[in-house]
Design a protein around this motif. Structure first.
Motif, PDB file in Angstrom:
ATOM      1  N   GLY A  68      34.141  22.736  46.134  1.00  0.00           N
ATOM      2  CA  GLY A  68      33.236  23.523  46.978  1.00  0.00           C
ATOM      3  C   GLY A  68      32.684  22.637  48.073  1.00  0.00           C
ATOM      4  N   GLY A 116      31.848  34.067  52.420  1.00  0.00           N
ATOM      5  CA  GLY A 116      31.582  33.204  51.266  1.00  0.00           C
ATOM      6  C   GLY A 116      30.110  33.226  50.876  1.00  0.00           C
ATOM      7  N   GLY A 117      29.256  33.591  51.814  1.00  0.00           N
ATOM      8  CA  GLY A 117      27.821  33.582  51.538  1.00  0.00           C
ATOM      9  C   GLY A 117      27.195  34.965  51.497  1.00  0.00           C
ATOM     10  N   ASP A 128      26.318  36.931  43.399  1.00  0.00           N
ATOM     11  CA  ASP A 128      27.337  36.204  44.162  1.00  0.00           C
ATOM     12  C   ASP A 128      27.875  37.049  45.319  1.00  0.00           C
ATOM     13  N   GLU A 153      32.481  34.166  47.386  1.00  0.00           N
ATOM     14  CA  GLU A 153      32.075  33.181  46.375  1.00  0.00           C
ATOM     15  C   GLU A 153      32.737  33.513  45.033  1.00  0.00           C
ATOM     16  N   ASP A 205      36.186  32.375  45.081  1.00  0.00           N
ATOM     17  CA  ASP A 205      36.226  30.908  44.937  1.00  0.00           C
ATOM     18  C   ASP A 205      35.990  30.492  43.485  1.00  0.00           C
ATOM     19  N   LYS A 206      35.047  31.172  42.806  1.00  0.00           N
ATOM     20  CA  LYS A 206      34.737  30.793  41.419  1.00  0.00           C
ATOM     21  C   LYS A 206      35.867  31.166  40.465  1.00  0.00           C
ATOM     22  N   TYR A 218      40.133  24.781  46.174  1.00  0.00           N
ATOM     23  CA  TYR A 218      39.179  25.412  47.078  1.00  0.00           C
ATOM     24  C   TYR A 218      39.771  25.462  48.486  1.00  0.00           C
TER      25      TYR A 218
END
Ligand code: KG4
Ligand code: ZN
Length: 361
Positions: free
Chosen positions: A48, A152-153, A175, A179, A182-183, A192
């Motif tokens: 990350g 992503g945010g 989330d 995100e 990504d997780k 990543y």
């Protein structure tokens, strides 16, 4: 209006030169240059973005990009605006862009050049305008619109009434969808950023193989929640003891047997389908409720072809227009910051030239 735009809110350093014209009635944009230096390789080993590393890289990359745009270090005589993202994002990273913009402003002899702060979310919001060919801006075909902003945010649904009026309908309670990609990628031992990796793997799998939950899909609000979906993937993998041991041991899990390969692809495809189903269901419900003319998809996760093509299909079925920026303007870039700067300036909207990590839309 010639705009030099700077973006450093996360792990992409970007500088763009954008020409904006036509005012608020017939806005038109030409991207003269849009240079992006990605820091993915630097952050990937940590799984990350590491804010202190991002800060260091922006500091190093900004002058390099600037030199590529202005090889003789000259600045344009006809420059009107220097624009820089002030938030939301990682504050140490944002500060690097702001300081660079301030130092440029000081160096310029032409004191008429304005320095303005830009909201990163507004930049994603306006990025769809970069998909319109010459003079194709027809407000009657676009507004009112429902906007799905997925990055992503953030995961936000908006009702957009015009280029200057919008209302947030809902957002994620935990989330962001990017995100969660990504997780889940990390759970599968993929590098990543996970979004593109999950997408690649999902093509090989069966989206109906595993029934992951679709959180909040039938709730009559426009909020989202993705952390439970990620936890379901975690439990599913944990129950498959051999695989979860291998993922932990290798960090980047490479399935060896055909059975493992198809299992991991099925997890990716089923997770992606669950996430997309929720996004599309809520967006289409908002489109019906607010009787919109179009659907706008933007943000890094808009790069996901399954999301984009399925949402487009649903929009078409409902007789609605669909807009989304060209691929290169989905993930963070300074061209969209230049576009948002044009509107920020025309609306006389003022953002302080200070990093604001949690700036809202
Ligand atoms: O907009 P963006 O570049 O940065 C933020 O403002 O957050 O979005 C980055 C996010 C990451 O979470 C990344 O995994 C996700 O967008 N993303 C994708 C894809 N490409 C990027 N997610 C799903 N599928 C993709 N193809
Ligand atoms: Zn972004």
């Amino acid at each position: 209006m010639i705009i030099l735009a700077i973006e450093t809110s996360c792990d992409e350093t970007s500088i763009a030169l954008v020409k904006g014209s036509g005012g608020l009635k017939k806005p038109k944009f030409k991207v003269i240059k849009n240079l992006v230096l990605s820091q993915i390789k630097i952050h990937a080993p940590f799984g990350g973005v590491v804010p202190t590393l991002a800060k260091r890289e922006h500091l190093k990359n900004l002058p390099l990009l600037y030199q590529q745009i202005f090889p003789k270090n000259q600045i344009l005589d006809n420059l009107d605006i220097i624009a820089v993202t002030v938030g939301p994002g990682l504050e140490p990273a944002l500060w690097m862009g702001i300081q660079f913009a301030k130092s440029l402003k000081q160096k310029i002899k032409n004191k008429k050049v304005k320095l303005i702060g830009v909201n990163h979310l507004e930049a994603h919001l306006y990025s769809f305008l970069l998909s319109l060919k010459n003079s194709a801006f027809k407000p009657s075909k676009i507004f009112p619109a429902v906007v799905l902003l997925v990055s992503g945010g953030h995961t936000i649904l908006l009702e957009m009434k015009s280029l200057t009026e919008w209302k947030k309908l809902g957002e994620t309670r935990d989330d962001a969808v990017g995100e969660s990609f990504d997780k889940v990628a990390r759970l599968l031992g993929l590098p990543y950023p996970g979004g593109p990796e999950i997408e690649k793997l999902a093509v090989l799998g069966d989206p109906n193989a595993i029934k992951f939950p679709r959180p909040m899909i039938s709730q009559k609000n426009y909020d989202f929640s993705f952390s439970g979906l990620k936890t379901s993937v975690l439990y599913y993998l944990r129950d498959l003891k051999n695989i979860s041991k291998k993922i932990k041991a290798n960090k980047f899990f490479k399935p060896t047997t055909n059975l493992e390969k198809s299992l991991v692809a099925n997890v990716a495809a089923s997770f992606q389908k669950a996430a997309i189903d929720v996004l599309i269901a809520k967006t289409m419900r908002a489109a019906r409720e607010f009787k919109v003319k179009s659907i706008i998809l933007c943000g890094g996760v808009a790069s996901n072809k399954a999301l984009k093509s399925n949402l487009k299909k649903e929009a078409k079925k409902a007789g609605l227009n669909f807009f989304s920026p060209p691929m290169e303007y989905n993930t963070d870039n300074a061209a969209m910051v230049g576009v948002a700067a044009y509107f920020t300036y025309l609306r006389n909207k003022k953002y302080k030239l200070e990093a604001k990590g949690n700036l809202n839309i």
